[in-house]
Design an enzyme around this catalytic site. Structure first.
Site, PDB file in Angstrom:
ATOM      1  N   SER A   1      -2.505 -13.031   3.534  1.00  0.00           N
ATOM      2  CA  SER A   1      -2.823 -12.940   2.099  1.00  0.00           C
ATOM      3  C   SER A   1      -1.641 -13.421   1.260  1.00  0.00           C
ATOM      4  O   SER A   1      -1.825 -13.970   0.162  1.00  0.00           O
ATOM      5  CB  SER A   1      -3.245 -11.525   1.698  1.00  0.00           C
ATOM      6  OG  SER A   1      -2.151 -10.634   1.682  1.00  0.00           O
TER       7      SER A   1
ATOM      8  N   LYS B   1       0.812  -1.227   0.000  1.00  0.00           N
ATOM      9  CA  LYS B   1       0.000   0.000   0.000  1.00  0.00           C
ATOM     10  C   LYS B   1       0.842   1.271   0.000  1.00  0.00           C
ATOM     11  O   LYS B   1       0.318   2.344  -0.297  1.00  0.00           O
ATOM     12  CB  LYS B   1      -0.948  -0.003   1.195  1.00  0.00           C
ATOM     13  CG  LYS B   1      -2.052  -1.026   1.051  1.00  0.00           C
ATOM     14  CD  LYS B   1      -2.946  -0.715  -0.133  1.00  0.00           C
ATOM     15  CE  LYS B   1      -3.904  -1.826  -0.431  1.00  0.00           C
ATOM     16  NZ  LYS B   1      -4.660  -1.597  -1.669  1.00  0.00           N
TER      17      LYS B   1
HETATM   18  N1  PMP Z   1      -3.041  -8.282   0.960  1.00  0.00           N
HETATM   19  C1  PMP Z   1      -2.945  -7.339   1.880  1.00  0.00           C
HETATM   20  C2  PMP Z   1      -2.359  -7.687   3.214  1.00  0.00           C
HETATM   21  C3  PMP Z   1      -3.395  -6.055   1.605  1.00  0.00           C
HETATM   22  O1  PMP Z   1      -3.295  -5.095   2.541  1.00  0.00           O
HETATM   23  C4  PMP Z   1      -3.957  -5.795   0.331  1.00  0.00           C
HETATM   24  C5  PMP Z   1      -4.434  -4.426   0.028  1.00  0.00           C
HETATM   25  N2  PMP Z   1      -5.678  -4.107   0.658  1.00  0.00           N
HETATM   26  C6  PMP Z   1      -4.073  -6.826  -0.589  1.00  0.00           C
HETATM   27  C7  PMP Z   1      -3.588  -8.047  -0.241  1.00  0.00           C
HETATM   28  C8  PMP Z   1      -4.759  -6.649  -1.924  1.00  0.00           C
HETATM   29  O2  PMP Z   1      -4.234  -5.689  -2.766  1.00  0.00           O
HETATM   30  P1  PMP Z   1      -5.176  -4.829  -3.704  1.00  0.00           P
HETATM   31  O3  PMP Z   1      -5.954  -3.898  -2.832  1.00  0.00           O
HETATM   32  O4  PMP Z   1      -4.243  -4.119  -4.605  1.00  0.00           O
HETATM   33  O5  PMP Z   1      -6.082  -5.743  -4.438  1.00  0.00           O
END
Ligand code: PMP
Length: 323
Positions: free
Chosen positions: A276, A54
């Protein structure tokens, strides 16, 4: 040549790419074939000042708003977020001299709240019963009651995918010298997937793009939104920052597989990753085991590190033992 940065924002991006040699080894510990026939490379987005992917997005949104005159000196940045975007916005606001107000449900961990406050951000808690809606409504209210405020809106702001198109994708292209065949990307706002898909396909139109979402909130797979524990993925709707037309396949991942795989990667690679990241590592491994992908180079993105999830299911077993 002596070189140092003069502002923390200069250190955002240019993250390393790591081959998961042990996690995705072609032979298991006893020397038997593991079924893996492709390479998995992970883009280590936790290696940036704010600790997550981010940072790029927060910085790009701030830059574009400054250029457009939306963000003026003395302004207050306001965003509803309990996640990594809050930390990145708080860092960048501090480094560039803006005030920052973050609204979030009151279930946020104390650890997270304290960290945000240390960066000088102001935290406004909203009732958990109202979910993110409560935090969003609070921001809408602040926009009318405060002056010189700017609301970046990461789920709508096209600077979000642009940060990944002009940054992450270009870096992946250069780091692999164009050898990348497939990108396996988790979807939250969809900014990472959209930007990487647009960026890489400009160089190599045949690049495959695989989206990863929580199995219990598999909206991209045609399912219904629902609760899940993979922080950052699965917002439960299709955001404006996601181009679904760029997706070749969607892989749903269970909370359990995401956590177990994150733990496995930490043990195999000695690399701290979040939930994630575990989800995309699991999905990448499924692709790496397909005969059709023999010899291919799969690139995935690890958004953040395990330290951010000490109070979550990633550490449930160890927290229970530690008591
Ligand atoms: N994993 C984590 C830990 C995140 O903070 C984010 C962003 N919200 C994502 C995955 C997904 O990324 P995006 O918002 O670009 O789809």
């Amino acid at each position: 040549m002596v070189h140092w940065a003069k502002n923390v924002t200069e250190l955002v991006g240019r993250t390393p790419l790591l081959e998961l040699k042990r996690f995705a080894a072609e032979e298991d510990r006893s020397g038997q074939p593991s079924g893996v026939v492709a390479k998995i490379l992970a883009k280590l987005e936790m290696m940036t000042p704010g600790g997550s992917s981010k940072d790029r997005v927060a910085l790009q949104m701030v830059y574009e708003a400054e250029i457009q005159g939306l963000l003026r000196p003395g302004a207050t940045i306001i965003e509803p977020t309990s996640g990594n975007m809050g930390i990145s916005l708080a860092c960048i606001a501090a480094a560039r001299g803006y005030h920052c107000i973050l609204t979030m449900p009151d279930t946020i961990s104390l650890e997270r709240r304290l960290l945000l406050q240390r960066f000088g951000a102001e935290i406004i808690l909203t009732p958990a019963s109202q979910g993110m809606r409560g935090a969003i409504n609070k921001v809408i209210e602040l926009r009318t009651t405060r002056s010189n405020v700017w609301y970046p809106q990461q789920f709508y702001n096209q600077a979000n995918p642009r940060a990944h198109r002009d940054g992450t994708a270009l870096e992946i292209w250069e780091q692999t010298a164009g050898a990348v065949d497939m990108a396996v990307i988790g979807v939250g706002t969809g900014g990472t997937l959209t930007g990487i898909a647009e960026g890489l396909r400009a160089y190599k139109p045949g690049i495959e793009v695989v989206a990863v979402e929580p199995a219990t909130c598999a909206v991209l797979s045609g399912g219904r939104p629902g609760p899940h524990r993979i922080e950052g993925l699965g917002s439960g709707f299709i955001p404006d920052t996601l181009r679904v037309d760029l997706i070749d396949r969607v892989i749903p991942v269970t909370d359990h597989d995401a956590v177990e795989t994150a733990i496995q990667v930490m043990k195999d690679e000695g690399l701290s990753i979040g939930i994630s990241s575990g989800a995309v590592a699991w999905a990448s491994l499924q692709e790496a085991r397909k005969e059709a992908n023999r010899g291919k180079v799969i690139v995935t993105v690890f958004p953040s590190a395990a330290e951010r999830y000490l109070q979550t299911i990633l550490f449930d077993d160890l927290r229970a033992q530690a008591r």
